[in-house]
Design a protein around this motif. Structure first.
Motif, short mmCIF file in Angstrom:
data_model
loop_
_atom_site.label_atom_id
_atom_site.label_comp_id
_atom_site.label_asym_id
_atom_site.label_seq_id
_atom_site.Cartn_x
_atom_site.Cartn_y
_atom_site.Cartn_z
N UNK A 87 0.85 -1.19 0.00
CA UNK A 87 0.00 0.00 0.00
C UNK A 87 0.88 1.24 0.00
N UNK A 88 0.82 2.03 -1.08
CA UNK A 88 1.63 3.24 -1.18
C UNK A 88 0.97 4.44 -0.51
N UNK A 89 -0.35 4.54 -0.61
CA UNK A 89 -1.04 5.68 0.00
C UNK A 89 -2.49 5.31 0.25
N UNK A 90 -3.11 6.03 1.22
CA UNK A 90 -4.50 5.74 1.58
C UNK A 90 -5.11 6.97 2.23
N UNK A 91 -6.37 7.26 1.89
CA UNK A 91 -7.12 8.31 2.58
C UNK A 91 -8.60 7.97 2.57
N UNK A 92 -9.31 8.42 3.58
CA UNK A 92 -10.76 8.22 3.68
C UNK A 92 -11.38 9.53 4.13
#
Length: 215
Positions: A87-92
């Motif tokens: 996982x390189x990046x994540x946002x919610x």
């Protein structure tokens, strides 16, 4: 109770895969999968889930309810079962209507990509034909004899939700699509498929994409 039962029925209408994934919820999807010459690549995801499902308590530890990962915990669970996926990046985030998830993943090989797109191996398949790789994706299995109330509900709650997925390959690809739902086009080395979610959910016939490219 009536609404819950109808939502349950909608959940039985398989939408196949993300990017190619099975969808069993109100969702709009934008995705770009980039495959390099050596089989590695990236998956860029942005999807919107109706907050109606948040009210039903399906966004926390939701692996069995929503095949797409939503929380960071969901993504970490996915990473743990798929070797070669990171996982390189994540946002919610949220607005009045939707929960919005954005993520970028990297896959080390095509096996890791397949593991993310379809853990069961039933809806997405990858084979070799001579010098070509061929990926087939069943987006919907089709459903017949939908009652009018359910059809109207699908159109109501899926209004404005679309699927827009792109696959970029190391060489110019070929694409064919069964069924009459959505549109598949090729520009350079990129295949793009677009459709309204409600059209896919209510498709009476299977919709399958077949993508091929030279390794």
């Amino acid at each position: 109770m009536k609404l819950s039962m109808k939502l349950y029925k909608i959940g039985l209408l398989s939408l196949g895969v993300l990017v190619v994934l099975s969808f069993t919820s109100c969702i709009g999807l934008n995705s770009t999968v980039t495959i390099r010459q050596n089989g590695s690549g990236t998956i860029q995801l942005e999807y919107r889930l109706s907050r109606m499902f948040e009210a039903l308590g399906k966004l926390d530890g939701n692996e069995k309810q929503l095949p797409l990962p939503v929380s960071r915990t969901d993504f970490e669970r996915t990473l743990s079962r798929v070797p070669g996926l990171t996982l390189n990046s994540y946002s919610l985030s949220q607005d009045q209507k939707n929960v919005i998830v954005k993520a970028e993943l990297a896959f080390a090989n095509l096996e890791a990509l397949m593991g993310f797109l379809d853990a069961s191996g039933q809806s997405v398949k990858l084979i070799s034909e001579g010098d070509n790789r061929v990926m087939s994706m069943v987006l919907v299995k089709g459903i017949k004899n939908v009652d009018k109330d359910l059809e109207n509900l699908v159109h109501t709650i899926f209004t404005g939700y679309t699927i827009d997925v792109r696959f970029t390959y190391p060489s110019p690809p070929l694409v064919s699509a069964s069924g009459k739902i959505g549109q598949a086009t090729v520009t350079g080395t990129t295949v793009r498929y677009t459709s309204s979610v409600s059209d896919l959910v209510l498709s009476p016939e299977p919709v399958e994409l077949r993508l091929s490219w030279k390794e």
